[in-house]
Design a protein around this motif. Structure first.
Motif, PDB file in Angstrom:
ATOM      1  N   VAL A  96       0.853  -1.188   0.000  1.00  0.00           N
ATOM      2  CA  VAL A  96       0.000   0.000   0.000  1.00  0.00           C
ATOM      3  C   VAL A  96       0.888   1.236   0.000  1.00  0.00           C
ATOM      4  CG1 VAL A  96      -1.700   1.327   1.315  1.00  0.00           C
ATOM      5  CG2 VAL A  96      -1.919  -1.154   1.129  1.00  0.00           C
ATOM      6  N   ILE A  97       0.616   2.153  -0.920  1.00  0.00           N
ATOM      7  CA  ILE A  97       1.435   3.362  -1.047  1.00  0.00           C
ATOM      8  C   ILE A  97       0.822   4.522  -0.280  1.00  0.00           C
ATOM      9  CG2 ILE A  97       2.456   5.004  -2.663  1.00  0.00           C
ATOM     10  CD1 ILE A  97       3.629   2.144  -2.755  1.00  0.00           C
ATOM     11  N   HIS A  98      -0.473   4.707  -0.412  1.00  0.00           N
ATOM     12  CA  HIS A  98      -1.097   5.798   0.331  1.00  0.00           C
ATOM     13  C   HIS A  98      -2.599   5.596   0.390  1.00  0.00           C
ATOM     14  CE1 HIS A  98      -2.738   7.513  -3.351  1.00  0.00           C
ATOM     15  NE2 HIS A  98      -3.169   8.565  -2.703  1.00  0.00           N
ATOM     16  N   GLY A  99      -3.230   6.413   1.219  1.00  0.00           N
ATOM     17  CA  GLY A  99      -4.685   6.433   1.301  1.00  0.00           C
ATOM     18  C   GLY A  99      -5.115   7.703   1.992  1.00  0.00           C
ATOM     19  N   ASN A 100      -6.247   8.261   1.566  1.00  0.00           N
ATOM     20  CA  ASN A 100      -6.751   9.453   2.249  1.00  0.00           C
ATOM     21  C   ASN A 100      -8.271   9.525   2.155  1.00  0.00           C
ATOM     22  OD1 ASN A 100      -7.164  10.795  -0.428  1.00  0.00           O
ATOM     23  ND2 ASN A 100      -4.933  10.888  -0.399  1.00  0.00           N
ATOM     24  N   HIS A 101      -8.827  10.298   3.073  1.00  0.00           N
ATOM     25  CA  HIS A 101     -10.269  10.479   3.134  1.00  0.00           C
ATOM     26  C   HIS A 101     -10.712  11.591   2.184  1.00  0.00           C
ATOM     27  CE1 HIS A 101     -11.571   7.845   6.449  1.00  0.00           C
ATOM     28  NE2 HIS A 101     -10.329   7.992   6.896  1.00  0.00           N
ATOM     29  N   SER A 102     -12.003  11.678   1.993  1.00  0.00           N
ATOM     30  CA  SER A 102     -12.580  12.763   1.208  1.00  0.00           C
ATOM     31  C   SER A 102     -12.528  14.064   1.993  1.00  0.00           C
ATOM     32  CB  SER A 102     -14.036  12.435   0.871  1.00  0.00           C
ATOM     33  OG  SER A 102     -14.785  12.261   2.071  1.00  0.00           O
ATOM     34  N   LEU A 103     -12.631  15.171   1.274  1.00  0.00           N
ATOM     35  CA  LEU A 103     -12.732  16.478   1.924  1.00  0.00           C
ATOM     36  C   LEU A 103     -14.083  16.605   2.609  1.00  0.00           C
ATOM     37  CD1 LEU A 103     -11.315  19.071  -0.645  1.00  0.00           C
ATOM     38  CD2 LEU A 103     -10.508  18.740   1.698  1.00  0.00           C
ATOM     39  N   LEU A 104     -14.067  17.134   3.826  1.00  0.00           N
ATOM     40  CA  LEU A 104     -15.299  17.442   4.551  1.00  0.00           C
ATOM     41  C   LEU A 104     -15.487  18.954   4.498  1.00  0.00           C
ATOM     42  CD1 LEU A 104     -17.575  16.171   6.273  1.00  0.00           C
ATOM     43  CD2 LEU A 104     -16.174  16.677   8.288  1.00  0.00           C
ATOM     44  N   PRO A 105     -16.430  19.440   3.704  1.00  0.00           N
ATOM     45  CA  PRO A 105     -16.586  20.890   3.560  1.00  0.00           C
ATOM     46  C   PRO A 105     -17.128  21.533   4.829  1.00  0.00           C
ATOM     47  CG  PRO A 105     -18.345  19.746   2.408  1.00  0.00           C
ATOM     48  CD  PRO A 105     -17.395  18.685   2.885  1.00  0.00           C
ATOM     49  N   ASN A 106     -16.782  22.787   5.031  1.00  0.00           N
ATOM     50  CA  ASN A 106     -17.288  23.559   6.165  1.00  0.00           C
ATOM     51  C   ASN A 106     -17.892  24.844   5.602  1.00  0.00           C
ATOM     52  OD1 ASN A 106     -17.150  25.529   8.540  1.00  0.00           O
ATOM     53  ND2 ASN A 106     -16.599  23.593   9.515  1.00  0.00           N
ATOM     54  N   LEU A 107     -19.210  24.919   5.597  1.00  0.00           N
ATOM     55  CA  LEU A 107     -19.902  26.030   4.954  1.00  0.00           C
ATOM     56  C   LEU A 107     -19.637  27.354   5.656  1.00  0.00           C
ATOM     57  CD1 LEU A 107     -23.344  24.366   4.121  1.00  0.00           C
ATOM     58  CD2 LEU A 107     -21.411  24.747   2.614  1.00  0.00           C
ATOM     59  N   THR A 108     -19.522  27.327   6.974  1.00  0.00           N
ATOM     60  CA  THR A 108     -19.256  28.559   7.714  1.00  0.00           C
ATOM     61  C   THR A 108     -17.957  29.194   7.235  1.00  0.00           C
ATOM     62  OG1 THR A 108     -20.377  27.645   9.644  1.00  0.00           O
ATOM     63  CG2 THR A 108     -18.942  29.526  10.009  1.00  0.00           C
ATOM     64  N   LEU A 109     -16.911  28.403   7.166  1.00  0.00           N
ATOM     65  CA  LEU A 109     -15.617  28.923   6.739  1.00  0.00           C
ATOM     66  C   LEU A 109     -15.584  29.226   5.250  1.00  0.00           C
ATOM     67  CD1 LEU A 109     -13.195  26.598   8.748  1.00  0.00           C
ATOM     68  CD2 LEU A 109     -13.939  28.910   9.331  1.00  0.00           C
ATOM     69  N   ALA A 110     -16.238  28.403   4.456  1.00  0.00           N
ATOM     70  CA  ALA A 110     -16.240  28.621   3.005  1.00  0.00           C
ATOM     71  C   ALA A 110     -16.875  29.965   2.654  1.00  0.00           C
ATOM     72  CB  ALA A 110     -16.980  27.482   2.304  1.00  0.00           C
ATOM     73  N   LYS A 111     -17.958  30.315   3.353  1.00  0.00           N
ATOM     74  CA  LYS A 111     -18.613  31.596   3.095  1.00  0.00           C
ATOM     75  C   LYS A 111     -17.679  32.756   3.403  1.00  0.00           C
ATOM     76  CE  LYS A 111     -22.332  33.947   1.979  1.00  0.00           C
ATOM     77  NZ  LYS A 111     -22.912  33.872   0.627  1.00  0.00           N
ATOM     78  N   LEU A 112     -16.933  32.632   4.474  1.00  0.00           N
ATOM     79  CA  LEU A 112     -15.972  33.658   4.845  1.00  0.00           C
ATOM     80  C   LEU A 112     -14.876  33.781   3.791  1.00  0.00           C
ATOM     81  CD1 LEU A 112     -15.098  35.617   7.148  1.00  0.00           C
ATOM     82  CD2 LEU A 112     -13.790  33.720   8.107  1.00  0.00           C
ATOM     83  N   MET A 113     -14.346  32.652   3.351  1.00  0.00           N
ATOM     84  CA  MET A 113     -13.306  32.653   2.324  1.00  0.00           C
ATOM     85  C   MET A 113     -13.823  33.247   1.023  1.00  0.00           C
ATOM     86  SD  MET A 113     -10.054  31.512   1.892  1.00  0.00           S
ATOM     87  CE  MET A 113      -9.655  29.955   2.690  1.00  0.00           C
ATOM     88  N   ASP A 114     -15.048  32.904   0.651  1.00  0.00           N
ATOM     89  CA  ASP A 114     -15.636  33.411  -0.584  1.00  0.00           C
ATOM     90  C   ASP A 114     -15.755  34.927  -0.548  1.00  0.00           C
ATOM     91  OD1 ASP A 114     -17.290  32.820  -3.154  1.00  0.00           O
ATOM     92  OD2 ASP A 114     -18.625  34.094  -1.946  1.00  0.00           O
ATOM     93  N   ARG A 115     -16.177  35.457   0.585  1.00  0.00           N
ATOM     94  CA  ARG A 115     -16.319  36.904   0.689  1.00  0.00           C
ATOM     95  C   ARG A 115     -14.980  37.599   0.471  1.00  0.00           C
ATOM     96  NH1 ARG A 115     -16.936  40.714   5.843  1.00  0.00           N
ATOM     97  NH2 ARG A 115     -17.686  42.595   4.827  1.00  0.00           N
ATOM     98  N   ASN A 116     -13.929  37.042   1.060  1.00  0.00           N
ATOM     99  CA  ASN A 116     -12.615  37.660   0.906  1.00  0.00           C
ATOM    100  C   ASN A 116     -12.068  37.507  -0.503  1.00  0.00           C
ATOM    101  OD1 ASN A 116     -11.892  38.872   3.489  1.00  0.00           O
ATOM    102  ND2 ASN A 116     -12.068  36.802   4.307  1.00  0.00           N
TER     103      ASN A 116
END
Length: 458
Positions: free
Chosen positions: A318-338
Motif C-alpha cells: 500500500v502506497i497511500h490512502g486518504n479520506h474525502s474532503l469534509l466541507p465547512n460552509l461557515t468557513l467557506a462563506k468567509l473565504m468566498d467573501r474575501n
C-alpha cells in the motif's frame, strides 16, 4: 445568544449565521489594508521563491531544497521552525504568536514525476528536468507562506494575540504526507485550517473530493527462454495483464461515482525472456471511504486470482490512502467573501500573448481568456480528485480556495500547467490566493465566534 441546530445541507444554517459576522462591521478595513499592502510590497520576493521551487521540481519526500527555502524565509521573519515533524525529513511546522485562536495554513511543495515542460506556450520537454510542477505546488507552498508572513506582520503591527502555524506538508502527490502529520497529532491544538490550490479559475465554494487508496501489486514468476523453453516459464507479466483484465471487467459492477486507474510500472525487458517480475500500480477512489474499501477488497481478490491462474505469486505494498474532503460552509462563506474582495487575475499584454498561444493547444477545453478575471458562483462542488487535506478536514474545521494560476481551460497534471505556473500568470494567481488566505485569517482572529460556529458545524 445565538443557538444553532444542524439539520442538513439544505438549510445552510451555518452559512446564514456566519453572515451575521461577515457583514457585522467594517472596522477591520485598516487591519486588512495592512495585509494587502504587505503582500503587494513583497510580491516580487515571493514570486522569486516560487520560481526557484519550480526550477527544483523535487518529488514527494525528496523536497529538501524546496522545504529549506520556505523554512528559511519564515525563520528570517520571526517564525519558530520545527523540522522533521512526523518523522518526515522535509515536513515542518513554522509557528508565530501566542494564545488563541490557532490558525493553521497548509503548504505543499512537491512536483509530479515523469512530466517535463519548459516555460513556453508550446510543448517543449526539458531533457535535464524529467519532473515538473504540473499541479502548481511551487505556488501552493509559496503562496501559503506569503499569507502566513502577512499575518505575522499584522499581528506584530497591531499587537494582537493569536497563533499562526504554517504546516510544510510533503508528498501530496501519491504520498499523502498530511496523513502522517494527522496521525502524529500535530493538528489537535489547531482551531481552523486554511489551504488553497492552483487552478484555471477562482473559486472558494465548499467542496468535497474522493477518498483514495493506492498500492503496487508485484507479481513474481519463473524466467525462461520465451521461444526455446516457454513451458518452463511462468510470466509475471501474464499475472499483471490477467489482473488488469479482470479489474476492467469489474468496472461495470462498481458504483458509477467510483474511479479505478492503473499503470504497469514494470513489465519485463526483452520479448524473448519470460519476465519473472512485473508490477502494476493501482488507484481506487470513491466519495465514501467505507465503500472504497469494499471495492479495494475485491481488487485484492482479483490480484490473487490472477496469480493463481498464471502460476505466479503476488504481493502488495500500500502506497497511500486518504479520506474525502469534509466541507465547512461557515468557513467557506468567509473565504468566498474575501476572494470577491480581492478579485481575480488580469493579464498584461505579454501575458495575454502567452495565454493565447498556449490556449490554442487546449482543444475542446479552450475557454475565453477573461475567465480568470471573475469569481465562480458560490455553490457546493463535488470534486473527482483526491487530496490528503481530506484527513485534516475530518479533524479540524477546514476550508480552501482555488485561484487562476493557469490559462483558462488548463487541466492539472498537464504540460500547460507547468508552463503557465512558471510565469507571472502563475505568480499573479498565487498573490490572489495569499491575499484571500491572509484576509480570512484576519477575520478569524477578529471574530472568534466564527471559529465556534465552524467547530459546531464540524
Amino acid at each position: 445568544m445565538i443557538t444553532m441546530r444542524l439539520i442538513g445541507w439544505g438549510t445552510l444554517v451555518s452559512v446564514l449565521l456566519a453572515g451575521q459576522w461577515l457583514h457585522a462591521d467594517d472596522k477591520s478595513a485598516v487591519d486588512k489594508s495592512i495585509i494587502l499592502s504587505y503582500l503587494d510590497q513583497h510580491y516580487d520576493a515571493h514570486a522569486g521563491i516560487a520560481r526557484k521551487i519550480w526550477d527544483l521540481a523535487e518529488l514527494g519526500y525528496q523536497e529538501i531544497e524546496s522545504s529549506r527555502l520556505l523554512q528559511t524565509e519564515l525563520a528570517d521573519n520571526g517564525f519558530e521552525i520545527e523540522t522533521g515533524v512526523a518523522n518526515i525529513p522535509t515536513a515542518f511546522i513554522a509557528s508565530y504568536g501566542k494564545g488563541k485562536p490557532v490558525i493553521g495554513i497548509l503548504a505543499e511543495f512537491d512536483a509530479l514525476p515523469g512530466i517535463s515542460q519548459a516555460i513556453a506556450p508550446v510543448r517543449k520537454i526539458l531533457d535535464d528536468k524529467p519532473d515538473g510542477h504540473a499541479c502548481g505546488h511551487h505556488l501552493f507552498g509559496t503562496g501559503s507562506t506569503a499569507a502566513a508572513l502577512a499575518l505575522q506582520n499584522w499581528l506584530a503591527t497591531t499587537g494582537r494575540s493569536g497563533t499562526i502555524k504554517l504546516f510544510g506538508t510533503p508528498a501530496e502527490e501519491g504520498g499523502s504526507g498530511k496523513v502522517y502529520l494527522v496521525r502524529a497529532g500535530l493538528f489537535e491544538a489547531v482551531d481552523v485550517v486554511l489551504h488553497w490550490h492552483p487552478a484555471d479559475s477562482n473559486n472558494a465554494s465548499p467542496a468535497t473530493s474522493l477518498a483514495n487508496k493506492s498500492a503496487k501489486f508485484r507479481f513474481t514468476g519463473v524466467s525462461s527462454h520465451a521461444s526455446a523453453a516457454p513451458e518452463r516459464g511462468r510470466s509475471a507479466l501474464d499475472g499483471v495483464e490477467a489482473m488488469n483484465y479482470m479489474a476492467n471487467m469489474m468496472r461495470e459492477h462498481i458504483p458509477s461515482v467510483s474511479r479505478l486507474h492503473y499503470v504497469i510500472t514494470k513489465g519485463g525487458s526483452a520479448p524473448n525472456v519470460v519476465p519473472d517480475f512485473a508490477e502494476v500500480y493501482y488507484y481506487v477512489r470513491h466519495p465514501e471511504a467505507e465503500e472504497l474499501l469494499k471495492i479495494w477488497d475485491r481488487l485484492v481478490d482479483i490480484s490473487r486470482g490472477a496469480a493463481m491462474g498464471t502460476g505466479t505469486e503476488v504481493s502488495m505494498e500500500v502506497i497511500h490512502g486518504n479520506h474525502s474532503l469534509l466541507p465547512n460552509l461557515t468557513l467557506a462563506k468567509l473565504m468566498d467573501r474575501n476572494l470577491r474582495h480581492v478579485g481575480g487575475v488580469s493579464y498584461s499584454a505579454a501575458e495575454s500573448r502567452f495565454a493565447e498561444k498556449l490556449s490554442a493547444s487546449l482543444g475542446d477545453a479552450k475557454r475565453e481568456l477573461d475567465a480568470q478575471e471573475g469569481i465562480k458562483e458560490f455553490k457546493m462542488q463535488y470534486g473527482k480528485g483526491s487530496t490528503d487535506v481530506g484527513d485534516v478536514s475530518w479533524l479540524v474545521p477546514t476550508t480552501g480556495l482555488r485561484t487562476a494560476t493557469w490559462v483558462p481551460g488548463t487541466s492539472a497534471h498537464s504540460w500547460q500547467a507547468i508552463a503557465a505556473g512558471g510565469t507571472s500568470i502563475g505568480s499573479k494567481g498565487m498573490l490572489v490566493a495569499a491575499k484571500t488566505l491572509a484576509l480570512t485569517g484576519v477575520d478569524l482572529f477578529l471574530n472568534p465566534d466564527v471559529i465556534t460556529a465552524a467547530r459546531q458545524e464540524l
